[in-house]
Each structure stands twice: as structure tokens, then as C-alpha cells.
Design a protein around this motif. Structure first.
Motif, PDB file in Angstrom:
ATOM      1  N   ILE A   8       0.835  -1.203   0.000  1.00 11.72           N
ATOM      2  CA  ILE A   8       0.000   0.000   0.000  1.00 11.72           C
ATOM      3  C   ILE A   8       0.867   1.251   0.000  1.00 11.72           C
ATOM      4  O   ILE A   8       0.633   2.192  -0.763  1.00 11.72           O
ATOM      5  CB  ILE A   8      -0.951  -0.009   1.216  1.00 11.72           C
ATOM      6  N   LYS A   9       1.879   1.264   0.847  1.00  8.88           N
ATOM      7  CA  LYS A   9       2.762   2.423   0.942  1.00  8.88           C
ATOM      8  C   LYS A   9       3.496   2.671  -0.375  1.00  8.88           C
ATOM      9  O   LYS A   9       3.586   3.804  -0.864  1.00  8.88           O
ATOM     10  CB  LYS A   9       3.775   2.206   2.077  1.00  8.88           C
ATOM     11  N   GLN A  10       4.017   1.603  -0.956  1.00  3.81           N
ATOM     12  CA  GLN A  10       4.752   1.736  -2.219  1.00  3.81           C
ATOM     13  C   GLN A  10       3.840   2.242  -3.330  1.00  3.81           C
ATOM     14  O   GLN A  10       4.224   3.113  -4.124  1.00  3.81           O
ATOM     15  CB  GLN A  10       5.370   0.391  -2.602  1.00  3.81           C
ATOM     16  N   SER A  11       2.630   1.710  -3.400  1.00  2.00           N
ATOM     17  CA  SER A  11       1.686   2.129  -4.431  1.00  2.00           C
ATOM     18  C   SER A  11       1.299   3.596  -4.244  1.00  2.00           C
ATOM     19  O   SER A  11       1.181   4.352  -5.214  1.00  2.00           O
ATOM     20  CB  SER A  11       0.435   1.239  -4.387  1.00  2.00           C
ATOM     21  N   TRP A  12       1.118   4.014  -2.984  1.00  2.00           N
ATOM     22  CA  TRP A  12       0.791   5.412  -2.678  1.00  2.00           C
ATOM     23  C   TRP A  12       1.911   6.347  -3.144  1.00  2.00           C
ATOM     24  O   TRP A  12       1.662   7.355  -3.803  1.00  2.00           O
ATOM     25  CB  TRP A  12       0.542   5.556  -1.186  1.00  2.00           C
ATOM     26  N   ASN A  13       3.149   5.995  -2.817  1.00  2.00           N
ATOM     27  CA  ASN A  13       4.283   6.830  -3.216  1.00  2.00           C
ATOM     28  C   ASN A  13       4.413   6.911  -4.732  1.00  2.00           C
ATOM     29  O   ASN A  13       4.726   7.965  -5.295  1.00  2.00           O
ATOM     30  CB  ASN A  13       5.581   6.287  -2.610  1.00  2.00           C
ATOM     31  N   GLU A  14       4.173   5.785  -5.379  1.00  2.00           N
ATOM     32  CA  GLU A  14       4.275   5.757  -6.838  1.00  2.00           C
ATOM     33  C   GLU A  14       3.220   6.656  -7.465  1.00  2.00           C
ATOM     34  O   GLU A  14       3.496   7.405  -8.400  1.00  2.00           O
ATOM     35  CB  GLU A  14       4.122   4.322  -7.344  1.00  2.00           C
ATOM     36  N   GLN A  15       1.992   6.593  -6.933  1.00  2.00           N
ATOM     37  CA  GLN A  15       0.926   7.423  -7.476  1.00  2.00           C
ATOM     38  C   GLN A  15       1.238   8.907  -7.305  1.00  2.00           C
ATOM     39  O   GLN A  15       0.975   9.720  -8.196  1.00  2.00           O
ATOM     40  CB  GLN A  15      -0.410   7.088  -6.796  1.00  2.00           C
ATOM     41  N   LYS A  16       1.811   9.283  -6.153  1.00  2.00           N
ATOM     42  CA  LYS A  16       2.179  10.683  -5.947  1.00  2.00           C
ATOM     43  C   LYS A  16       3.192  11.134  -6.996  1.00  2.00           C
ATOM     44  O   LYS A  16       3.058  12.198  -7.597  1.00  2.00           O
ATOM     45  CB  LYS A  16       2.776  10.874  -4.543  1.00  2.00           C
ATOM     46  N   SER A  17       4.210  10.293  -7.219  1.00  2.00           N
ATOM     47  CA  SER A  17       5.242  10.653  -8.196  1.00  2.00           C
ATOM     48  C   SER A  17       4.672  10.729  -9.602  1.00  2.00           C
ATOM     49  O   SER A  17       4.971  11.657 -10.358  1.00  2.00           O
ATOM     50  CB  SER A  17       6.385   9.626  -8.150  1.00  2.00           C
ATOM     51  N   VAL A  18       3.844   9.748  -9.945  1.00  2.88           N
ATOM     52  CA  VAL A  18       3.264   9.711 -11.283  1.00  2.88           C
ATOM     53  C   VAL A  18       2.442  10.959 -11.540  1.00  2.88           C
ATOM     54  O   VAL A  18       2.525  11.587 -12.597  1.00  2.88           O
ATOM     55  CB  VAL A  18       2.395   8.443 -11.463  1.00  2.88           C
ATOM     56  N   ARG A  19       1.672  11.374 -10.569  1.00  2.17           N
ATOM     57  CA  ARG A  19       0.782  12.509 -10.770  1.00  2.17           C
ATOM     58  C   ARG A  19       1.559  13.816 -10.906  1.00  2.17           C
ATOM     59  O   ARG A  19       1.218  14.676 -11.713  1.00  2.17           O
ATOM     60  CB  ARG A  19      -0.240  12.583  -9.647  1.00  2.17           C
ATOM     61  N   ASP A  20       2.618  13.962 -10.137  1.00  2.00           N
ATOM     62  CA  ASP A  20       3.450  15.159 -10.296  1.00  2.00           C
ATOM     63  C   ASP A  20       4.054  15.206 -11.695  1.00  2.00           C
ATOM     64  O   ASP A  20       4.110  16.259 -12.339  1.00  2.00           O
ATOM     65  CB  ASP A  20       4.568  15.172  -9.245  1.00  2.00           C
ATOM     66  N   ILE A  21       4.505  14.037 -12.151  1.00  2.00           N
ATOM     67  CA  ILE A  21       5.100  13.952 -13.487  1.00  2.00           C
ATOM     68  C   ILE A  21       4.043  14.208 -14.565  1.00  2.00           C
ATOM     69  O   ILE A  21       4.296  14.870 -15.567  1.00  2.00           O
ATOM     70  CB  ILE A  21       5.778  12.585 -13.672  1.00  2.00           C
ATOM     71  N   MET A  22       2.826  13.687 -14.328  1.00  2.00           N
ATOM     72  CA  MET A  22       1.755  13.896 -15.302  1.00  2.00           C
ATOM     73  C   MET A  22       1.436  15.370 -15.484  1.00  2.00           C
ATOM     74  O   MET A  22       1.168  15.829 -16.597  1.00  2.00           O
ATOM     75  CB  MET A  22       0.490  13.148 -14.862  1.00  2.00           C
ATOM     76  N   VAL A  23       1.445  16.120 -14.394  1.00  2.00           N
ATOM     77  CA  VAL A  23       1.169  17.550 -14.485  1.00  2.00           C
ATOM     78  C   VAL A  23       2.201  18.222 -15.388  1.00  2.00           C
ATOM     79  O   VAL A  23       1.865  19.008 -16.281  1.00  2.00           O
ATOM     80  CB  VAL A  23       1.166  18.192 -13.084  1.00  2.00           C
ATOM     81  N   PHE A  24       3.482  17.903 -15.172  1.00  2.00           N
ATOM     82  CA  PHE A  24       4.546  18.486 -15.996  1.00  2.00           C
ATOM     83  C   PHE A  24       4.399  18.062 -17.453  1.00  2.00           C
ATOM     84  O   PHE A  24       4.453  18.903 -18.365  1.00  2.00           O
ATOM     85  CB  PHE A  24       5.914  18.043 -15.462  1.00  2.00           C
ATOM     86  N   LEU A  25       4.198  16.770 -17.686  1.00  2.00           N
ATOM     87  CA  LEU A  25       4.159  16.271 -19.054  1.00  2.00           C
ATOM     88  C   LEU A  25       2.942  16.772 -19.811  1.00  2.00           C
ATOM     89  O   LEU A  25       3.034  17.119 -20.987  1.00  2.00           O
ATOM     90  CB  LEU A  25       4.192  14.735 -19.051  1.00  2.00           C
ATOM     91  N   GLN A  26       1.792  16.821 -19.137  1.00  2.00           N
ATOM     92  CA  GLN A  26       0.611  17.274 -19.870  1.00  2.00           C
ATOM     93  C   GLN A  26       0.710  18.751 -20.221  1.00  2.00           C
ATOM     94  O   GLN A  26       0.181  19.192 -21.240  1.00  2.00           O
ATOM     95  CB  GLN A  26      -0.669  17.006 -19.096  1.00  2.00           C
ATOM     96  N   ALA A  27       1.426  19.499 -19.412  1.00  2.00           N
ATOM     97  CA  ALA A  27       1.649  20.909 -19.756  1.00  2.00           C
ATOM     98  C   ALA A  27       2.427  21.032 -21.055  1.00  2.00           C
ATOM     99  O   ALA A  27       2.398  22.074 -21.711  1.00  2.00           O
ATOM    100  CB  ALA A  27       2.401  21.603 -18.623  1.00  2.00           C
ATOM    101  N   HIS A  28       3.122  19.943 -21.442  1.00  2.00           N
ATOM    102  CA  HIS A  28       3.898  19.942 -22.684  1.00  2.00           C
ATOM    103  C   HIS A  28       3.295  18.987 -23.719  1.00  2.00           C
ATOM    104  O   HIS A  28       3.988  18.477 -24.594  1.00  2.00           O
ATOM    105  CB  HIS A  28       5.349  19.570 -22.385  1.00  2.00           C
ATOM    106  N   GLY A  29       1.987  18.726 -23.565  1.00  2.00           N
ATOM    107  CA  GLY A  29       1.259  18.007 -24.600  1.00  2.00           C
ATOM    108  C   GLY A  29       1.313  16.500 -24.543  1.00  2.00           C
ATOM    109  O   GLY A  29       1.007  15.835 -25.533  1.00  2.00           O
ATOM    110  N   VAL A  30       1.679  15.923 -23.396  1.00  2.00           N
ATOM    111  CA  VAL A  30       1.757  14.461 -23.279  1.00  2.00           C
ATOM    112  C   VAL A  30       0.552  13.953 -22.500  1.00  2.00           C
ATOM    113  O   VAL A  30       0.276  14.435 -21.397  1.00  2.00           O
ATOM    114  CB  VAL A  30       3.055  14.027 -22.564  1.00  2.00           C
ATOM    115  N   GLY A  31      -0.152  12.973 -23.066  1.00  2.00           N
ATOM    116  CA  GLY A  31      -1.323  12.421 -22.405  1.00  2.00           C
ATOM    117  C   GLY A  31      -0.980  11.444 -21.300  1.00  2.00           C
ATOM    118  O   GLY A  31       0.171  11.083 -21.075  1.00  2.00           O
ATOM    119  N   THR A  32      -2.031  10.975 -20.607  1.00  2.00           N
ATOM    120  CA  THR A  32      -1.850  10.097 -19.454  1.00  2.00           C
ATOM    121  C   THR A  32      -1.194   8.780 -19.827  1.00  2.00           C
ATOM    122  O   THR A  32      -0.309   8.288 -19.126  1.00  2.00           O
ATOM    123  CB  THR A  32      -3.218   9.821 -18.796  1.00  2.00           C
ATOM    124  N   ALA A  33      -1.639   8.169 -20.930  1.00  2.00           N
ATOM    125  CA  ALA A  33      -1.096   6.862 -21.309  1.00  2.00           C
ATOM    126  C   ALA A  33       0.409   6.947 -21.528  1.00  2.00           C
ATOM    127  O   ALA A  33       1.176   6.116 -21.038  1.00  2.00           O
ATOM    128  CB  ALA A  33      -1.784   6.361 -22.584  1.00  2.00           C
TER     129      ALA A  33
END
Length: 730
Positions: free
Chosen positions: A151-176
Motif C-alpha cells: 500500500i505504501k509503495q503504491s501510494w508513493n508511486e501514485q504521488k510521483s506519477v501525478r506530479d510527473i503527469m502535471v509536468f508532461l501534460q503541460a507539454h502536450g503528453v497524455g496520461t497513457a
């Protein structure tokens, strides 16, 4: 966990001034992994009824707190909506929101039952406990050290993924794509993308040059920069390889790069020179190769010459006696062409047997296996795909393997275990469905053979060529240095089949004939002109008529084939319709713009050596575990587990493109062919599709489309040099 902001101007005309709306995400109606476009139902403050919010967001989960800035609009079909220009989502703050949030499948190891227990134990502090005091999770029934860590590992991974998603989508990259980038680079994703966005083309499956170039432009990379020119040249050569080519003339490459990149030819010439000097490219008399493809072509030519010039691992076989022995053993009499093929293969170090369906290729292979094994020779059978290997195994009553499994890919070293220095064990190697072999796989296979090996190649050169680069079988047949027997006579069993009869007619440019039920009752043509009529009749055939008349199971025995992947009659849309018709129940899991349910028929779309599943393998979803975030697929009795973020490796397989069906046979095939497929209407495509059906082929479409395909025998030449290498010893 940070807020996720995004901007997306609404399409509808504004009806009043912008305002702010906030509330809890009640349900996610639609979310595009590629664009972030989202439709969600929100329990908004100050509104008694659920509010529909439309906007753009990298990721969204039920239970989260949402704030939006935008305007109210009225959609003519869906009614009142809040069209958000800005969206931001935050972790929920209330116990009710947290329970809904955790129940949505976000965190591995937490499903609805565990979410309820956690919120009951920690209330509104649940997310804080997971984030900062995870040891306390073991106070909850059902959570031990292993599950707590999960649970802890999955939580940390989701936090990192979402921060990265914000940066990437600002530059035109979708979720997939963001998920794939994170899986490749982890927490270094942002740093890697900033340093060199073009690395994504090479490192991340599914991301091409255009996506990387869009990111680079957004990050301020100069349009005429060296890094962009080099990446563009590599992209063009890789794109050409996906079209089957092994090289591109230098002048053509520069012209194509100019059109793509809009930068001077001098810069592009320097990019090619840099590629050659760095070893990524090879310039061979003005033809530019990706290094791997030039080395593969040279390797195939050199290895074949070595095999043909070296001694066999056994004394010469008395071919007449061997053929007579096989006839007696198999209770048949070989036709002259079959005798020639047997004699040639028994007397040659390397030989090719080619021909269409029903001409006796399988009979010859079975006889060769019997003869070689009677001589106590180790005989190895292989094919490019799992289904082709299984058919070879059934036909010869001997073990058959895919080439990938035979060569034993090692994920840790990114190489096959068998190769130079660790040759395969065997005296005779029989390789079937060689038309599917691209130059890279053929080179890997030949490099793993002992020099003394006898090699028999079997395939139909009139089928579609390999999906990957090269035109191996045709080049080997036409080079004139490898012994070839072409079988053309249809034998009694094949002659009774309208499938075989019509396939040969089509291959020779003649219209097919539709006989009455009985002797020619395995081929039917159903006339349909409009896409709507084609779909209606296809569904009726698959769901009702074929199962009722012939007893085929629509989930496992009937395969719908279509020339295209996209459009109304493409495999993507057809799969959605067939899933609804054949597997309507069950709770779906949604990822990457698709939904998957237990019982679904699925197709692996890339080689995954870690899981030992390969492009083209077909299985059934056995189980979906929402809490563990895993999907289990049954591949002929072998169960393979996928994480939910790996589901982009799977397509629904009720329908597939003709190209994807190569090397496979199905009990029944329903083939769609209409003028909507005009660009792909070719004789070899129709021929390949017709020969996929073992017991039944139903062609649904228009006579005009079929006639166009039969007349169009123009096959685009692939730029390969294998034939010349074999002829001229390049």
C-alpha cells in the motif's frame, strides 16, 4: 499529493461570465488517456443535483476534491454542463470522500472492503496515515507487513506519477504516455525529458518522434538544432523500417527530412554524417541503413552461405529409398512435385518449400520429420508465432516452438541466450511460415544454428510480407542461390474445399466462386453495401447464424478480420461492438481508452519477454482483481498476470486486422471487405485473409470491393539488399 491544474477552452459558446465551482468527484464518466479530456459528475457545493463538468485533467479519481473555473453551457444532447477552462483536483478531505477515493482502485492492495476498514479506523486522517505513519496500517484487520508495504509503495508511486503527469501534460503528453515514461525513468522522468526529449523515441514504447518533437518545441529546443536533425533522421529510417524497408537512398532521406523538419539540407547532411560516425547508421554506396538492419542483412547472407558450404551432420541419404519408405509409412503416394521437394530437402543443406494452401506442404514436412527421426537425427520444428508453432506441432505430432522461445530471450541482457558461442542443439531445423519472418528475427535465428545444421524453410511467398523490415522469403526465393521447390497442384483434400479453391483463384487474379452447401460448403459471400449493413450482418453471423448452423463457439472459434484498424469498419470499433454483443455482463476495468472484462478475448500487441508472451498471442481474460489491480489472461492453459498499467499491451481480439492474423488459422473467419477499405484493397491481403479460415470463411461486403482487391496485384517494393548480398557476396 499535489493539485493537478490544466486548461482547456470549451467548445460551446459561453452563456455567462466565468465562475468558480468546487465539490467532490462523484463519478468519472469519461477520461481520455491520450488527451486528458474528462467528463465527470460532481457533487458541487450549492447544487442539489449532480453537476456535469467537462474539461481537461491528467488524471481524476472518484472521491477527490475538484475546483474548476469556467462557464455554464447547455449541450444540445446532454443538457446543462460546466465547461471548465481550469481544473484542479486534490486528495479528499472528508471520511466519505476518502473511502470513495480508495475504493476506486487507485492504490494497489486496497479495494472497497479494505477502504471501508481503513476509514473506520482512521477517519479523515486516513491519507495522512498512509503517507506519513504507514506502520499504523497494521492496526487494521487484514493488513500485515507485506500488504502494508504494498500500500505504501503504491501510494508513493501514485504521488510521483501525478506530479510527473502535471509536468508532461503541460507539454502536450497524455496520461497513457506519461505512465510509460514513468515506468521507464521513474522519479528521474522530468529531468530526462528536459535534458533530451528525443530519448523518448528510442526508450519508451509507443512514443514516436512527433510526440517527442512536440515536447521539445514546448521546452524551447531550437527548430534547426543538431539534436532535432539527428532525431528526425533516425525517426524517418525507423518509420521506413516499419513499412518494411531496410534502407533509404541518402538523397531521398534528406528530402523527406526537409519536408518533415523544415530545416536546411546541410544540417541534415551533417546529421547523417554524425549518425554514421557514431555508429548508429551505415552508409553503403549512398544507401543509408540503421546499423541493426544492415548488420542483419549481412548476417543472414553470410550465415546462409556458411550453412550451404559446410558438411551435413550425417552421411548422404538415399533419397529414393527414403521417399518410398515415407510413402509406405504414411499410406499415400507422393505427386511428382512433392517427390522433388522431398528429394531436394533430403539432399540440400538449405532448401525452400513454397506454395499456397492445399498443395501438400504439411504432408512434406511430416514426411521429412519421419525420415530424419528414423535416421536418429535431432529435428527441431519452429515458427514465428505461437499459433503457427501449435499448428506445426499438430500436423507433425512433434514438439514445435516459437522462435522466441527456442532462442530463449534473456530480459536482463536484452539478448537471446542462443547465438554465436551458444548454438542450438539439433541436426535438422524446419522453420514454417517464413513469409512472416523479418530480417532481424531471421538473423537472430540463423546466428543460433550450428554450422552443420540442415535447414528447411517452408512458407507461402504470395501472402502478405512480414510486419517488420525485410522481404526475407521472397528475397531468398528470387536470389537463385538457394534450392527452391514451388508446389502448385491442389490435392484431393484441398480440392474439396471452397476455401482452398477460391484462394488459388484469387491468387491467380480470377474471381472466386460460391458453391452450394455440401462439397463446397465452407465458403460463403454475404452481400452488404453500406457500413451499417456490413456491421449488422457481421454481428448476426458471429452471434447467431454461424454458431447455430456450424456449432462454432463465437468466443473462441470465430475470428472477424478487417483490412483496417481505425474507422467504422476497423478492428477497434468492431471490437467494441462484438464485446457488447458477446460479453455484455461483468464489471469492466478501464484503461488507455478501452474497457476489459472477465471472459474477453484479447491479443498481445508487443513482445514481452519477461512474461513470455509475444505479439500475436491470443488469450482469454480469466480474472480481474480490482483490489490487487491485476488482470489474469489465460493463454491456452498458461496464466499470465498483467498490472492495470500494463493493459496497453493488450487489444480486444474479437476482431483484428488481416496483418495481425498472419501465421494464425482459425476454425471460422468472417472477413469484411468494402470500398471503405479502398487504400488497402490488394490481392495478397484478400488471399492472406481467406487462407486464415480452416473450416469456414464468410466474406461480408461488396462485389465491387472484392473485384478491386483481386485486380490490384501491385505490391509496393521493399528496399532490401538481401537478394543482392546473396548473389554478389556483398
Amino acid at each position: 499529493m499535489t493539485a493537478r491544474d490544466s486548461q482547456n477552452p470549451g467548445d460551446a459558446a459561453p452563456t455567462e461570465a466565468e465562475e468558480e465551482l468546487s465539490g467532490v468527484v462523484n463519478r468519472v464518466v469519461f477520461h481520455s488517456d491520450d488527451t486528458g479530456y474528462t467528463v465527470c459528475g460532481v457533487k458541487a457545493r450549492g447544487h442539489a443535483d449532480e453537476v456535469m463538468v467537462v474539461g481537461n485533467c491528467p488524471a481524476m479519481w472518484e472521491g477527490e476534491t475538484l475546483t474548476a473555473v469556467g462557464r455554464w453551457t447547455r449541450h444540445r444532447q446532454h443538457g446543462l454542463q460546466f465547461q471548465a477552462r481550469q481544473l484542479a483536483c486534490y486528495p479528499p478531505a472528508t471520511a466519505e470522500g476518502i473511502e470513495r477515493f480508495l475504493s476506486s482502485g487507485l492504490i494497489k492492495g486496497v479495494g472497497p472492503v479494505m477502504a471501508e476498514r481503513l476509514v473506520k479506523a482512521f477517519g479523515a486522517d486516513t491519507l495522512t496515515v498512509i503517507d506519513r505513519e504507514s506502520r499504523r496500517l497494521q492496526e487494521v484487520e487484514g493488513i500485515g507487513p507485506v500488504r502494508r508495504e504494498q500500500i505504501k509503495q503504491s501510494w508513493n508511486e501514485q504521488k510521483s506519477v501525478r506530479d510527473i503527469m502535471v509536468f508532461l501534460q503541460a507539454h502536450g503528453v497524455g496520461t497513457a504516455h506519461s505512465m510509460r515514461i514513468f515506468k521507464q525513468y521513474g522519479n528521474e522522468s522530468v529531468a530526462v525529458v528536459r535534458a533530451n526529449p528525443y530519448r523518448l523515441c528510442e526508450d519508451v514504447w509507443g512514443i514516436g518522434f512527433k510526440t517527442a518533437d512536440r515536447i521539445a518545441m514546448s521546452l524551447g529546443v531550437a527548430p534547426e538544432s543538431d539534436i532535432r536533425a539527428r532525431a528526425g533522421v533516425l525517426y524517418l529510417l525507423q518509420t521506413l523500417s516499419e513499412e518494411g524497408h531496410c534502407y533509404c537512398p541518402r538523397d531521398d532521406l534528406i528530402a523527406a527530412a526537409q519536408q518533415l523538419l523544415e530545416i536546411p539540407s546541410a544540417i541534415l547532411g551533417e546529421a547523417i554524417r554524425y549518425g554514421v560516425e557514431s555508429g548508429a547508421l551505415i552508409d553503403e554506396r549512398g544507401n543509408v541503413f540503421l546499423r541493426a538492419l544492415q548488420e542483419a542483412e549481412s548476417g543472414v547472407a553470410a550465415t546462409l552461405r556458411t550453412l550451404m558450404e559446410s558438411a551435413a551432420p550425417y552421411p548422404p541419404i538415399q533419397t529414393e529409398k527414403a521417399v518410398a519408405w515415407a510413402e509406405e509409412r504414411m499410406h499415400l503416394s507422393f505427386a511428382p512435385a512433392q517427390r522433388s521437394a522431398l528429394t531436394m530437402s533430403l539432399a540440400s543443406k538449405v532448401s525452400i518449400i513454397t506454395g499456397g494452401p492445399g498443395v501438400g506442404k504439411t504432408t512434406i514436412v511430416r514426411a521429412l520429420v519421419d525420415i530424419f527421426r528414423a535416421r536418429k537425427l535431432r529435428t527441431v520444428l519452429a515458427a514465428p508465432t505461437g499459433r503457427a508453432a501449435k499448428r506445426l506441432e499438430e500436423a507433425t505430432r512433434s514438439d514445435g516452438k516459437t522462435i522466441h522461445r527456442l532462442l530463449k530471450y534473456n530480459p536482463s541482457s536484452n539478448h537471446f541466450e542462443h547465438g554465436p558461442g551458444n548454438a542450438l542443439e539439433g541436426d535438422v531445423f524446419i522453420l514454417d511460415e517464413v513469409s512472416m519472418m523479418d530480417i532481424l528475427l531471421m538473423n537472430a535465428f540463423l546466428r543460433a544454428l550450428p554450422k552443420s545444421a540442415v535447414l528447411v524453410l517452408v512458407g507461402d511467398a504470395d501472402q502478405l510480407p512480414s510486419v517488420g523490415p525485410g522481404n526475407v522469403l521472397r528475397d531468398l526465393i528470387e536470389c537463385g542461390t538457394v534450392p527452391v521447390t514451388k508446389l502448385e497442384t491442389i490435392f484431393r483434400q484441398g480440392a474439396q474445399s471452397a476455401i482452398v479453391h477460391n484462394a488459388h483463384r484469387v491468387n491467380s487474379g480470377q474471381p472466386f466462386s460460391v458453391g452450394q452447401e455440401g462439397a463446397l460448403g465452407d465458403f460463403f459471400f454475404v452481400q452488404a453495401e453500406t457500413p451499417e449493413d456490413v456491421i449488422r450482418k457481421m454481428l448476426d453471423l458471429v452471434v447467431n447464424r454461424i454458431p447455430k448452423k456450424f456449432g462454432f463457439n463465437p468466443m473462441t472459434d470465430i475470428q472477424v478480420l478487417t483490412p483496417m484498424r481505425r474507422n467504422e469498419l476497423g478492428s477497434e470499433n468492431l471490437n467494441t461492438l462484438l464485446q457488447e454483443a458477446l460479453n455484455p455482463g461483468g464489471q469492466p476495468v478501464r484503461r488507455f481508452g478501452r474497457q476489459y472484462k472477465a471472459g474477453d478475448r484479447v491479443l498481445q500487441v508487443r513482445n514481452n519477454y519477461d512474461k513470455d508472451v509475444f505479439n500475436g498471442d491470443i488469450g482469454l481474460i480469466d480474472r480481474i482483481d480490482a483490489e490487487a489491480q491485476q488482470v489474469t489472461v489465460d493463454y491456452d492453459g498458461r496464466r499470465v498476470i498483467y498490472e492495470l498499467d500494463e493493459l496497453d499491451e493488450l487489444d480486444l481480439a474479437y476482431a483484428c486486422s488481416v496483418h495481425k492474423s498472419q501465421g494464425s488459422e482459425y476454425p471460422a473467419v468472417v472477413l469484411l471487405m468494402t470500398t471503405q477499405h479502398y487504400k488497402l484493397l490488394q490481392r495478397n491481403l484478400l488471399y492472406t485473409a481467406m487462407t486464415r479460415g480452416r473450416k469456414l470463411v464468410c466474406l461480408v461486403g461488396s462485389t465491387k470491393a472484392v473485384n478491386i482487391a483481386i485486380r490490384n496485384n501491385h505490391v509496393a517494393d521493399r528496399r532490401t539488399a538481401l537478394r543482392e548480398r546473396l548473389q554478389l557476396r556483398l
